[in-house]
Design a protein around this motif. Structure first.
Motif, PDB file in Angstrom:
ATOM      1  N   ARG A   1     -34.099 -94.138  12.704  1.00 25.75           N
ATOM      2  CA  ARG A   1     -34.622 -93.258  11.655  1.00 25.75           C
ATOM      3  C   ARG A   1     -33.899 -91.923  11.716  1.00 25.75           C
ATOM      4  O   ARG A   1     -33.578 -91.439  12.802  1.00 25.75           O
TER       5      ARG A   1
ATOM      6  N   ASP B   1     -35.114 -98.350  16.504  1.00 22.65           N
ATOM      7  CA  ASP B   1     -36.262 -99.160  16.083  1.00 22.65           C
ATOM      8  C   ASP B   1     -36.002-100.633  16.366  1.00 22.65           C
ATOM      9  O   ASP B   1     -36.929-101.422  16.472  1.00 22.65           O
TER      10      ASP B   1
ATOM     11  N   GLY C   1     -35.182 -94.800   6.993  1.00 19.63           N
ATOM     12  CA  GLY C   1     -34.577 -95.862   7.776  1.00 19.63           C
ATOM     13  C   GLY C   1     -33.060 -95.837   7.634  1.00 19.63           C
ATOM     14  O   GLY C   1     -32.530 -95.596   6.547  1.00 19.63           O
TER      15      GLY C   1
ATOM     16  N   TYR D   1     -30.942-100.337  14.147  1.00 24.94           N
ATOM     17  CA  TYR D   1     -31.916 -99.742  13.230  1.00 24.94           C
ATOM     18  C   TYR D   1     -32.536 -98.510  13.872  1.00 24.94           C
ATOM     19  O   TYR D   1     -32.949 -98.555  15.032  1.00 24.94           O
TER      20      TYR D   1
ATOM     21  N   HIS E   1     -34.108 -98.753   3.942  1.00 22.15           N
ATOM     22  CA  HIS E   1     -33.111 -98.100   4.785  1.00 22.15           C
ATOM     23  C   HIS E   1     -31.786 -97.959   4.044  1.00 22.15           C
ATOM     24  O   HIS E   1     -31.542 -98.644   3.064  1.00 22.15           O
TER      25      HIS E   1
END
Length: 164
Positions: free
Chosen positions: A120, A106, A126, A118, A80
């Motif tokens: 996307r 996420d 990420g 978190y 990420h």
């Protein structure tokens, strides 16, 4: 492994450059949702975006990836990109932007040293949005060693920190 002296304090990651499938879609996320500013767009299929007028924090390009697909699970690559916000209210604003755009999270964690969201981007890269707690608040063991952890982040409490 040879013993080396530590890297000089103040060294930091300057920027990240991401391969994306669709430049306009990526700009819609990073600029339209997260609020980065477009600094330059190149006809070659690249764009450079920033926070606060820096030349660029994130580069986006389609040079090798136009119309492409994310790498399959089980392959190496970037886990990420972490975007550091200066304050908890600024992170709360980022959460509000993400929720308003109906982008799913996420995860959301309190790591003791930081609080992180978190998610996307449109290319399935990420993205971590986080702020660092003051160093004096970082959890430590009895001998002074850093003792990070992962606990559920209270999103309602975070949103209450959002500046009006």
């Amino acid at each position: 492994m040879p013993e080396n002296t530590p890297i000089i304090a103040g060294t930091r990651i300057g920027h990240v450059h991401l391969k994306v499938a669709d430049l306009d879609r990526a700009l819609g996320f990073y600029c339209g949702v997260l609020g980065f500013e477009l600094m330059q767009r190149m006809n070659s299929g690249a764009a450079f975006i920033s926070a606060g007028g820096y030349h660029h924090h994130i580069g986006l390009n389609t040079w090798e990836s136009k119309g492409g697909h994310p790498p399959p699970p089980g392959t190496t690559g970037l886990f990420h990109t972490a975007i550091l916000y200066p304050t908890r209210p600024a992170l709360a604003d980022a959460l509000h932007r993400v929720m308003s755009a109906k982008i799913p999270l996420d995860g959301a964690s309190d790591h003791g040293v930081s609080e992180a969201l978190y998610l996307r981007d449109p290319d399935e890269n990420g993205v971590e949005l986080y702020w660092d707690k003051p160093k004096e608040q970082w959890p430590r063991t009895a001998d002074g060693t850093l003792a990070m952890y992962t606990k559920r982040l209270d999103l309602d409490d975070l949103l209450r920190q959002r500046a009006a």
